[in-house]
Motif scaffolding. Structure first.
Motif, PDB file in Angstrom:
ATOM      1  N   ARG A  84     -23.917  -1.853  60.142  1.00 18.67           N
ATOM      2  CA  ARG A  84     -24.951  -2.705  59.570  1.00 18.67           C
ATOM      3  C   ARG A  84     -25.861  -3.221  60.681  1.00 18.67           C
ATOM      4  NH1 ARG A  84     -22.898  -7.317  55.689  1.00 18.67           N
ATOM      5  NH2 ARG A  84     -22.301  -8.271  57.676  1.00 18.67           N
ATOM      6  N   ARG A  85     -27.160  -3.104  60.476  1.00 13.78           N
ATOM      7  CA  ARG A  85     -28.145  -3.421  61.492  1.00 13.78           C
ATOM      8  C   ARG A  85     -28.763  -4.785  61.235  1.00 13.78           C
ATOM      9  NH1 ARG A  85     -33.410  -3.014  60.998  1.00 13.78           N
ATOM     10  NH2 ARG A  85     -33.225  -1.683  59.151  1.00 13.78           N
ATOM     11  N   GLY A  86     -28.974  -5.532  62.317  1.00  9.35           N
ATOM     12  CA  GLY A  86     -29.655  -6.815  62.211  1.00  9.35           C
ATOM     13  C   GLY A  86     -31.156  -6.660  62.377  1.00  9.35           C
ATOM     14  N   LEU A  87     -31.838  -7.758  62.518  1.00 12.43           N
ATOM     15  CA  LEU A  87     -33.289  -7.745  62.676  1.00 12.43           C
ATOM     16  C   LEU A  87     -33.678  -7.214  64.058  1.00 12.43           C
ATOM     17  CD1 LEU A  87     -34.224 -11.214  61.114  1.00 12.43           C
ATOM     18  CD2 LEU A  87     -34.405  -8.953  60.041  1.00 12.43           C
ATOM     19  N   ARG A  89     -35.785  -7.492  67.257  1.00 10.93           N
ATOM     20  CA  ARG A  89     -36.473  -8.566  67.985  1.00 10.93           C
ATOM     21  C   ARG A  89     -37.229  -7.972  69.166  1.00 10.93           C
ATOM     22  NH1 ARG A  89     -31.466 -12.317  69.156  1.00 10.93           N
ATOM     23  NH2 ARG A  89     -30.465 -10.276  69.170  1.00 10.93           N
ATOM     24  N   LEU A  97     -31.550  -5.524  69.083  1.00  9.26           N
ATOM     25  CA  LEU A  97     -31.011  -5.652  67.741  1.00  9.26           C
ATOM     26  C   LEU A  97     -29.492  -5.633  67.830  1.00  9.26           C
ATOM     27  CD1 LEU A  97     -30.995  -2.320  65.774  1.00  9.26           C
ATOM     28  CD2 LEU A  97     -31.799  -2.397  68.121  1.00  9.26           C
ATOM     29  N   ARG A  98     -28.864  -6.235  66.859  1.00  7.95           N
ATOM     30  CA  ARG A  98     -27.405  -6.316  66.825  1.00  7.95           C
ATOM     31  C   ARG A  98     -26.853  -5.404  65.740  1.00  7.95           C
ATOM     32  NH1 ARG A  98     -25.467 -12.570  68.029  1.00  7.95           N
ATOM     33  NH2 ARG A  98     -26.510 -12.756  70.070  1.00  7.95           N
ATOM     34  N   LEU A  99     -25.702  -4.837  66.029  1.00  6.43           N
ATOM     35  CA  LEU A  99     -25.002  -3.970  65.082  1.00  6.43           C
ATOM     36  C   LEU A  99     -23.637  -4.558  64.798  1.00  6.43           C
ATOM     37  CD1 LEU A  99     -25.714  -0.404  66.569  1.00  6.43           C
ATOM     38  CD2 LEU A  99     -27.090  -1.720  64.946  1.00  6.43           C
ATOM     39  N   ARG A 100     -23.282  -4.578  63.516  1.00  7.37           N
ATOM     40  CA  ARG A 100     -21.928  -4.983  63.133  1.00  7.37           C
ATOM     41  C   ARG A 100     -21.116  -3.710  62.945  1.00  7.37           C
ATOM     42  NH1 ARG A 100     -19.328  -9.361  61.600  1.00  7.37           N
ATOM     43  NH2 ARG A 100     -21.262 -10.585  61.653  1.00  7.37           N
ATOM     44  N   VAL A 135     -19.207  -7.045  66.930  1.00  7.81           N
ATOM     45  CA  VAL A 135     -20.663  -7.111  67.014  1.00  7.81           C
ATOM     46  C   VAL A 135     -21.088  -6.712  68.422  1.00  7.81           C
ATOM     47  CG1 VAL A 135     -22.705  -8.584  66.827  1.00  7.81           C
ATOM     48  CG2 VAL A 135     -20.777  -8.936  65.284  1.00  7.81           C
ATOM     49  N   GLU A 137     -24.773  -5.748  70.873  1.00  5.33           N
ATOM     50  CA  GLU A 137     -26.227  -5.858  70.950  1.00  5.33           C
ATOM     51  C   GLU A 137     -26.776  -4.640  71.662  1.00  5.33           C
ATOM     52  OE1 GLU A 137     -28.992  -9.534  71.727  1.00  5.33           O
ATOM     53  OE2 GLU A 137     -28.455  -8.644  73.662  1.00  5.33           O
TER      54      GLU A 137
END
Length: 458
Positions: A84-87, A89, A97-100, A135, A137
């Motif tokens: 799952r990908r974050g926003l 930046r 961006l951060r990945l879960r 998580v 980055e």
């Protein structure tokens, strides 16, 4: 004809725009990235994220509930699920961006695919940093930030922490003496070792720190910084007198700490200390940073008397490296080579220098001296540094981590001017008073010539 004239009218601005973009890409990559590269790379990432993750083997089978929901609602084929990908930046040099991570994945899985992600999304580099369990980055760098170094804006520098270079992931490389007390810096002639030293001295010049120098090349490297130095030795004879003084200062500081440790049952825990940082501020001695330029000069001998002096100096350096941290004494040792061939004690001293910075060297053996015992895979990176990139180096520590860094250009004139302007900050260390160099006046501006040059005409 009207359509042709319209195209001709539009052709000029388009050519100018293309030429400006090409110039910006070569001369100002930061401007090119902000205007052209960032939108293009962000678009590639958004449109190809799922397929790229699947190609890199970073997808997992969906949960049973998700698979059932897809079959019931869309009747499509159930595909693997990417992290799952974050926003996204944006940053001045790239994106973050951060990945879960999905169950069963680890940060090493993403790091192993960093080169594939770099090519897929059209960026210069991809760096993976764990944030917390599950998580990570992704730090995407859009261009070669080490080509022309521009240090990021940093908040006010903390005591004994100096941002001295730029990492390849566009973050600052900070020389932190409280975390890594002693460091070895190697590099061949014209590799940028002196530039690294200048930036370090300039950063420490504004801090309440005593700076001590040993420069056995008659002081040609450290003498320009004399107004800010508390002590300077420019030959082995002076170094042989300075080092015992520093050892005696270290022992006196241990006596001060020991006296403070007169522990009684009612002594609060916060007043019990084993180094100078636990002492009250009004009793705390000023920290000392000692720079040793061209350390091999301390090991070279010509007579038996020189050998005895060498053995004494090496023993004192080893004692300072082993015990100096708690007394607030830190070593910055520089040289072109530093191996067992220098003589007795060289290997033992090197083992105490936990921080390592290796600039371009003349042979692989020199790179192994600096990095082989802490990060063997970094040796190859140090051996590939090109001569046309002075200041580029490989930095590592005893944790095994390493990265490429490059020091920004700093002229000797500017560094010396900083030391002259901060000469009033030289702390009072009575033991070092007799070794303090005489401050030289600033060079006067040359008088204007009486004879004017002949004007040049067309």
């Amino acid at each position: 004809m009207s359509d042709l004239s319209t195209l001709l009218e539009l052709g000029g601005p388009l050519v100018a725009l293309g030429g400006g973009a090409a110039w910006a890409r070569s001369q100002r990559p930061d401007i090119y990235w902000s205007t052209v590269g960032l939108p293009m790379s962000a678009g590639r990432l958004l449109t190809s994220y799922g397929s790229v993750m699947e190609a890199c083997g970073l997808t997992v089978a969906p949960s049973r509930l998700r698979a059932l929901a897809v079959r019931v609602t869309t009747r499509r084929e159930v595909r693997p699920v990417p992290p799952r990908r974050g926003l996204i930046r944006p940053t001045p040099t790239g994106m973050r961006l951060r990945l879960r991570l999905a169950p069963g994945q680890e940060p090493a899985d993403v790091a192993a695919s960093a080169e594939r992600l770099r090519h897929a999304w059209g960026v210069h580099g991809v760096y993976v940093t764990p944030v917390k369990p599950g998580v990570v980055e992704l730090r995407l760098v859009g261009f070669d930030v080490l080509g022309k170094v521009r240090m990021p804006k940093a908040p006010g520098a903390d005591l004994l922490r100096v941002p001295v270079a730029l990492r390849e992931d566009a973050t600052a490389f900070v020389r932190d003496y409280l975390a890594i007390p002693h460091q070895l810096t190697l590099g061949a002639t014209l590799s940028g070792k002196s530039m690294y030293l200048r930036n370090l001295i300039r950063g420490l010049a504004h801090q309440p720190v005593a700076l001590v120098g040993i420069d056995c090349k008659r002081g040609v490297e450290l003498a320009p910084f004399a107004p800010r130095l508390s002590a300077l030795a420019t030959n082995p004879d002076e170094a042989a007198e300075l080092l015992p003084t520093l050892v005696k200062e270290m022992e006196d500081r241990y006596d001060l700490i020991k006296a403070r440790q007169g522990i009684t049952p009612d002594t609060p825990d916060e007043e019990i200390t084993s180094d100078i940082w636990g002492l009250p501020e009004h009793q705390r001695p000023v920290p000392i940073v000692m720079f040793v330029d061209e350390v091999a000069e301390l090991f070279l001998t010509a007579t038996r008397k020189d050998e005895e002096r060498r053995d004494e100096m090496v023993t004192q350096l080893i004692r300072l490296a082993q015990l100096g941290r708690a007394a607030g004494i830190y070593l910055e040792v520089c040289g072109q080579r530093f191996g067992a061939e220098l003589g007795k004690g060289a290997t033992m001293l090197r083992a105490q220098l936990s921080g390592r910075v290796c600039h371009r060297v003349n042979d692989e053996a020199s790179a192994k001296m600096a990095l082989g015992d802490i990060a063997p895979e970094a040796v190859d990176a140090a051996c590939t540094i090109a001569p046309e990139r002075p200041g580029l180096a490989v930095a590592g520590d005893t944790s095994g981590g390493w990265s490429r860094i490059r020091t920004p250009y700093l002229s000797l004139t500017d560094a010396a001017a900083t030391c002259r302007d901060s000469a009033h900050l030289v702390p009072d260390v009575p033991a070092l008073d007799r070794f303090r160099p005489a401050a030289r006046p600033a060079p006067a501006a040359p008088d204007s010539p009486l004879i004017k040059p002949r004007p040049v005409t067309d």
